[in-house]
Design an enzyme around this catalytic site. Structure first.
Site, PDB file in Angstrom:
ATOM      1  CG  ASP A 419      -1.799   1.171   1.337  1.00 30.93           C
ATOM      2  OD1 ASP A 419      -2.326   1.604   0.307  1.00 30.93           O
ATOM      3  OD2 ASP A 419      -1.962   1.690   2.452  1.00 30.93           O
ATOM      4  CB  THR A 421      -2.067   6.376   2.122  1.00 33.15           C
ATOM      5  OG1 THR A 421      -2.170   6.998   0.836  1.00 33.15           O
ATOM      6  CG2 THR A 421      -2.360   7.393   3.199  1.00 33.15           C
ATOM      7  CG  PHE A 731     -15.287   8.079   2.423  1.00 28.14           C
ATOM      8  CD1 PHE A 731     -15.012   8.923   1.363  1.00 28.14           C
ATOM      9  CD2 PHE A 731     -14.600   6.877   2.512  1.00 28.14           C
ATOM     10  CE1 PHE A 731     -14.071   8.577   0.411  1.00 28.14           C
ATOM     11  CE2 PHE A 731     -13.655   6.521   1.569  1.00 28.14           C
ATOM     12  CZ  PHE A 731     -13.384   7.372   0.507  1.00 28.14           C
ATOM     13  N   GLY A 875      -5.011   3.602  -3.562  1.00 28.57           N
ATOM     14  CA  GLY A 875      -6.276   4.213  -3.963  1.00 28.57           C
ATOM     15  C   GLY A 875      -6.138   5.657  -4.374  1.00 28.57           C
ATOM     16  NE  ARG A 999      -8.343   8.528  -8.151  1.00 28.05           N
ATOM     17  CZ  ARG A 999      -8.538   9.434  -7.202  1.00 28.05           C
ATOM     18  NH1 ARG A 999      -8.703   9.026  -5.944  1.00 28.05           N
ATOM     19  NH2 ARG A 999      -8.558  10.711  -7.470  1.00 28.05           N
TER      20      ARG A 999
END
Length: 1316
Positions: A419, A421, A731, A875, A999
């Site tokens: 990943d 972040t 969200f 993402g 994304r």
């Protein structure tokens, strides 16, 4: 009346039909009644009787079930079944080889050790269960009409429970009452997801307006909810009142078992799920079990050992049959009659001997190997935990090993999926710049502040090359000039800002508050934007005194105010006061509860509402606040009645601003509102939310209070505004946005504020025909978004929408239906949100910076030199991800980038085809025709790791990993993962040096990992820090969680947990290499040792008519592997280091040995077996010829053979040992001393233990014989000469050649300076 005349039979039939129809519904839901209504009823009459009680039992055994259940579990391991079968076979007189009791000793010992370990673990679980079950809680008693103390285990579904501050919840409880005047209850969920930030839970809506304390005796509702499940983020149901009214239930109404009550003195709820049906217990799956690659290879060779054993037994049986056959009718003098006293035929003798030889040769199957491997792995994990280089001082955390049985897999990884972040970056979101109404504000002063933090960090680490900031941009002018230096400064701009000292100070200052370091909080506003905010405030202040409508405010200033209002309220941030870190700030402006029904809507927005409400209710709500939480109430004044009453009627004239504002606090001086000795704290669930709220506060737009039905904001010159919070649309990863629906206090309009990813928001903006100004704003904002992304900033768009009364009423009707649904509620709410979030007005966008963690570029470079392929799955927006990839050296500025962006599956297929042809034409044109032809098959030429083993499909040719980078977005990735395109996608991706998926959704991440793992048959590692990485972590061969800012979901799903990404380098390159090397060599040594010892008995069969007798005493046969030779190999398997840690980190390419399984190949097993048979020949025949003409008995000749075998095995282990410590010397000395001690004691005290043999004084006589000492020197040397000769002639050239091959691909991708 028609019902009364109905036929009774028909009525009964219809009743049965209705019951049948209800039955499926009852299976899908749970109905909960209050237990106090059934206190005097029999057990069968209580409708809650079938639900689980609250007593938990995590133990596996009881006193009676322990022995049979534990043995049953141990017999799931085939080796244990095999050895028990052998031991029981030895009880058959006609085939027994040893004393039956003695033959049982090894297997009983192994089973007992494992059983004792299991019993101790289960006893610890039992003690923990007892402590939990006997904790106290307050349960309402109807007989005593008060709450009484009861044990947790006595709580039942339907009980009313009173909860107190700092108390742990005993069960899953529906919140019905709270001492908090806002009907809130704050909980801490650290035990469930590791997050320490407070979360709000609210009282069920129908109990919200109770004027007195909750009385359980007056409760008359029935709760209908979903069946118990393990989804922590979902709870659906409704409560049916006596009047027939239904109120929906949400996860915000449910308090989960294991959470801690905070910030609330008392709360009352009814138990919905208890004991093992609670969500916490349903999520408690225990440790995960994985089987390592090395263990799978070992099992194959154990099978080969079984084949060798059967061949040896068959050979001996045939030999014995032929031996017996040659005597014909003359029976040999040593022949043994059958149990019936008759002669045995040669065939029957051979069959019996076959079973006897299985008993004699049983040692060939290493019974102690499995136990030894478990012991060694536990010791390896202990030493990994003790490595201080894997301890992070800033977070006070160290490596956690959650899977004990795959440590060696760490040394064989081939693909890493990461990943971005929070894994590669700090996940400390720092507000960097923004654009509002098409105007960009570069926040240069804020950039200088970040540079100051960075310089502090650089000075502490004495590494000045890491300093630097983003290129300065003056407002909206200097973008193009900065593009030239973008790549050269990208690495510098993403270094972690904030020194270690700053981090320590922050941890002390923020204690329990996440995302609140000074770097994140202390934002320096842009002067130009600050001037506009002040100008807007002054104009609004002017309008306030002149009763002018809001519509007269210039559009650009109105957009600025709306922009900061959206930043402040479009979130779920909880406000805390600083002097009491976990206490919520109490401030309530009297507002009606949110619109929740159509009737409420009609009442709310009609003139009759003007007659409702009063000041007294507002005053009382403040007065009733608890004194412990009222430090700020003197600073707040209650709004006027007019400010609490609004109406939405298009025919009414717009209200003046004097009715829209609360009075200015007397202490207000124009600065951001402070509370006594400090500023407010914000408890955010994500760093993005915290960063935006702190950014708004820097412009004096402060969030000062949040309640379930309102949000209070303070604006400069205007005081506090209370926004009535009608709905919050949270969200989700599909919508990629969140929205709040509020009633604006300045205009009385229903306003929707939306915040989300630019890819989601920009598609929802009003059509272009809405005006030139809006078109201009959208165009400019899009340009700035591209520039932000190029700088590696995380971008968010802010938008709003104004709803008319009719539009809101229409949407509300559908939304209420979705809220009250049990089945498919999530889908209905999702559709409802999509209907609302359309035709938005764009306000602006923000750029948030997430800095790289320390050591990330160096770690990625080192892992790449080790032959690891690194894919980043994120993402984030594509431009942002690409810039971060350059900064962390995942992408190289000198390599070409293939970018795959497609709008359809056909376009994706075309792109993949073109990419394949491009790669072939440019990079493979010089390859052989065969390689080019193989390329078209997508897989044949794309091998990554050089190897001589054709059996491993993960090995490759050097030319395949090219100087290419692949960037693919989420939409294209979805097409590429289709069955028809996945092979082509994999062919392109595996030929690239780096792969960056942007994304991507959590599901796509796991699909990519699964695709690579299954198609390429490679070892995969996935590393991440958030809940969105859990599926990827669980799919990979090894999952690593980062214990970072996003809770502990990733850690709890992982096999290993690290504080920082940089620690992955030492975990893999050092500890992974060591663990693999140690275990591989230990397994091979086990096979060699057992085969060598068994072969000694096999050679003797040629001299005893294949009768199954042995020249080695049965005590030595049984305990040789279990006692005499066990300890040295455990020490070596735990402590041996073939290469030092420093060398392994300086030369990462040494890691390739593990990737190619260089330490454990099939031929090595067979070479060890050949070596074992050779050494056994030497150890057998040298003593044989030495004692050939003597008159020694069988054991006087067999005991030296046993001694020589032990010495040879120990010296062989010494040759294989790379690192000698005092423990190695001690273990060898101990094994030798133990053997002689046991032999001397046994030979002196056991003359008739095994009649007719007599081992009496055998060892004592041997120790007096000089020939015995000569044999102890000559025999091991002669036996090990072949092994040494092989190492010198074969392994050394292979190693040097392998090193040369190993350096070739590295030199292609590394700068020459790396070899200095």
């Amino acid at each position: 009346m028609a019902r009364e005349g109905e036929d009774p039979g028909m009525a009964k039939a219809s009743k049965v039909k209705r019951q049948r129809k209800k039955k499926p519904k009852e299976n899908k839901t749970r109905t909960v009644h209050a237990n106090i209504l059934y206190d005097n009823a029999k057990g069968e009459e209580n409708p809650n009787r079938n639900y689980a009680n609250n007593k938990i039992k995590t133990t596996k055994y009881t006193v009676l079930s322990f022995l049979p259940k534990n043995l049953f579990e141990q017999f799931h391991r085939f080796a244990n079944v095999y050895f028990v079968f052998i031991a029981l076979l030895n009880f058959v007189p006609v085939v027994n080889a040893f004393q039956p009791e003695l033959a049982l000793a090894p297997v009983v010992f192994i089973l007992s050790v494992t059983a004792i370990k299991d019993l101790w673990e289960d006893y610890r679980r039992h003690r923990s269960d007892q402590e939990i079950n006997h904790m106290d809680c307050l349960v309402y008693s109807r007989a005593e009409r008060r709450y009484v103390e009861r044990y947790w285990k006595e709580v039942r579904v339907g009980d009313f429970i009173r909860l107190r501050c700092n108390e742990i919840l005993p069960a899953d409880v529906l919140l019905l009452s709270s001492s908090d005047p806002d009907r809130l209850c704050h909980i801490e969920t650290a035990t469930l997801d590791g997050e320490t930030n407070l979360k709000q839970r609210q009282v069920v809506r129908s109990f919200f307006d109770l004027d007195c304390d909750f009385d359980p005796l007056k409760y008359n509702g029935i709760i209908e909810c979903e069946k118990p499940n393990n989804d922590l983020n979902r709870f659906r149901g409704y409560i049916i009142h006596q009047s027939g009214r239904r109120d929906a239930l949400y996860k915000e109404n449910l308090l989960l078992r294991g959470c801690t009550i905070r910030n609330t003195e008392e709360a009352v709820g009814i138990v919905i799920y208890a004991g093992h049906e609670t969500k916490a217990m349903l999520n408690n799956n225990g440790p995960r079990y994985k089987r390592s690659k090395l263990e799978r290879q070992m099992n194959v060779h154990v099978f080969w050992c079984v084949i060798i054993l059967l061949v040896m037994c068959l050979f001996a049986a045939v030999g014995h049959g032929l031996w017996m056959f040659q005597y014909g009718d003359k029976r040999p003098v040593f022949d043994v009659l059958s149990p019936e006293g008759t002669d045995l035929s040669p065939i029957m003798s051979a069959i019996y001997l076959f079973l006897t030889m299985i008993i004699v040769f049983q040692v060939l199957i290493p019974i102690s190997l499995f136990v030894s491997i478990e012991i060694v792995k536990i010791c390896q994990v202990y030493f990994i935990h003790q490595d201080m280089d894997l301890y992070d001082e800033e977070t006070d955390s160290h490596l956690q090993c959650r899977a004990l049985n795959i440590t060696e897999d760490l040394g064989q990884m081939q693909y890493i999926f990461s990943d971005k972040t929070g894994t590669l970056t700090e996940n400390k979101m720092v507000f960097r710049r923004c654009t509002v109404a098409g105007v960009e504000y570069s926040h240069d002063a804020n950039a200088r502040r970040l540079a100051m933090y960075q310089e502090m960090d650089s000075e502490e680490e004495d590494c000045t090359s890491h300093s630097g900031t983003l290129p300065r941009r003056d407002s909206v002018t200097s973008h193009q000039s900065a593009r030239v230096v973008l790549r050269s400064q990208s690495t510098k701009s993403h270094r972690r800002t904030g020194s270690r000292a700053e981090a320590k100070r922050a941890s002390i200052l923020s204690k329990h508050t996440a995302f609140s370091s000074p770097m994140e909080k202390d934002i320096t506003p842009d002067p130009q934007l600050l001037d506009k905010v002040n100008e807007c405030s002054s104009q609004m202040d002017f309008m306030r005194f002149h009763s002018q409508p809001m519509s007269q405010l210039p559009s650009d200033l109105a957009d600025i105010i709306d922009f900061f209002i959206a930043l402040t309220i479009c979130n779920t941030v909880v406000v805390s006061s600083p002097n009491q870190p976990r206490q919520k700030v109490r401030m309530r402006f009297e507002l009606k509860s949110p619109v929740k029904t159509i009737e409420d809507f009609i009442k709310r927005f009609t003139p009759s509402r003007l007659t409702s409400g009063s000041n007294s209710s507002s005053s009382s709500s403040l007065i009733t606040n608890r004194s412990s939480n009222r430090g700020c109430s003197s600073l707040l004044s209650s709004p006027s009645a007019e400010s609490t009453l609004t109406k939405l009627d298009e025919e009414q004239p717009p209200r003046g601003l004097e009715h829209s504002f609360g009075p200015v606090p007397p202490c207000y001086n124009g600065k951001a509102w402070n509370l006594e000795d400090g500023e407010l704290r914000y408890e955010a669930e994500s760093p993005d939310e915290a960063a935006l709220v702190y950014a708004a506060r820097a412009y004096k737009c402060s969030l000062v209070g949040r309640l379930p039905d309102q949000v209070t904001v303070e604006l400069p010159h205007l005081g506090k505004l209370s926004f009535e919070l009608l709905h919050t649309l949270g969200f989700d990863s599909t919508r990629k946005r969140m929205s709040v629906v509020v009633r604006h206090p300045l205009t009385d309009q229903i306003t929707v504020y939306t915040k989300g990813a630019d890819s989601a928001i920009m598609d929802l903006i009003k059509p272009p025909d809405t005006g030139k100004r809006q078109i201009k704003i959208v165009s400019r904002t899009q340009n700035y978004l591209n520039l932000y992304a190029a700088d590696g900033l995380r971008t968010l768009c802010i938008a709003k929408k104004i709803l008319s009364k009719e539009q809101y009423a229409c949407w509300l009707q559908h939304h209420l239906q979705a809220e009250t649904a049990i089945q498919g509620r999530e889908e209905l709410l999702f559709d409802s949100a999509l209907r609302l979030e359309t035709n938005l007005q764009l306000l602006g966008a923000t750029g948030i910076e997430d800095r790289l963690q320390d050591g990330v570029p160096e770690t990625i470079a080192s892992l790449r030199m080790a032959g690891l392929q690194i894919w980043v799955l994120t993402g984030d927006k594509q431009e942002t991800a690409v810039n971060i990839a350059y900064a962390c050296k995942l992408l190289d500025p000198e390599e070409e980038i293939l970018t795959l962006n497609a709008d359809s599956q056909e376009a994706c297929a075309l792109l993949l085809e073109e990419s394949l042809h491009y790669i072939q034409a440019k990079f493979l044109c010089s390859s052989t025709d065969q390689a080019a032809k193989a390329f078209h098959s997508n897989f044949a030429p794309f091998e990554i790791y050089p190897s001589s083993s054709p059996s491993s499909s993960s090995h490759t040719t050097p030319f395949t990993v090219l100087r290419l980078g692949l960037v693919i977005d989420g939409r294209t990735l979805a097409y590429a993962l289709d069955k028809s395109l996945e092979d082509k996608f994999l062919a392109v991706a595996r030929s690239c040096r780096s792969v960056l998926c942007c994304r991507s959704t959590p599901l796509q991440k796991s699909m990519v990992v699964k695709l690579v793992r299954n198609k390429l048959k490679v070892m995969t590692l996935a590393i991440g820090d958030g809940a969105n990485d859990v599926s990827m972590i669980q799919v990979a061969d090894v999952g690593v969680g980062i214990s970072g800012q996003e809770g502990m979901q990733a850690v709890m799903a992982s096999d290993f947990a690290l504080p920082r990404f940089r620690y992955l380098q030492k975990l893999l390159l050092v500890h992974g290499h060591w663990c693999y090397s140690r275990l591989a060599n230990m397994i091979l040594y086990f096979f060699y040792k057992n085969a060598m010892f068994v072969a000694l008995i096999f050679w003797y069969q040629f001299y005893c008519g294949f009768s199954g007798s042995a020249m080695i005493d049965q005590w030595y046969l049984i305990f040789f592997n279990l006692m005499f030779s066990a300890f040295p190999q455990l020490i070596t398997g735990t402590l041996d280091k073939d290469v030092s840690a420093e060398t392994l980190q300086q030369l990462p390419q040494l890691y390739v040995n593990g990737q190619n399984s260089e330490e454990y190949k099939p031929y090595m097993f067979w070479m060890n077996m050949i070596d074992a048979f050779y050494q056994s020949l030497v150890c057998f025949f040298i003593p044989y010829f030495a004692y050939a003409d003597s008159d020694v008995d069988l054991f006087t000749w067999g005991t030296p053979i046993t001694t020589l075998a032990l010495f040879t095995i120990l010296v062989h282990l010494g040759i294989e040992t790379k690192t000698w410590t005092w423990m190695n010397w001690l273990s060898i000395a101990f094994s030798t001393a133990l053997f002689f001690t046991v032999a001397l004691c046994y030979n002196a005290s056991c003359p008739t233990c095994y009649t007719p043999s007599n081992p009496y004084w055998t060892m004592q006589r041997l120790l007096q014989d000089p020939l015995f000492y000569l044999l102890c020197v000559i025999t091991p040397v002669a036996a090990l000469l072949l092994n040494l000769f092989f190492k010198v002639l074969v392994q050394v050239p292979f190693s040097s050649g392998g090193q040369m091959k190993l350096r070739e691909p590295v030199s292609l991708f590394s700068e020459p300076t790396r070899w200095r």
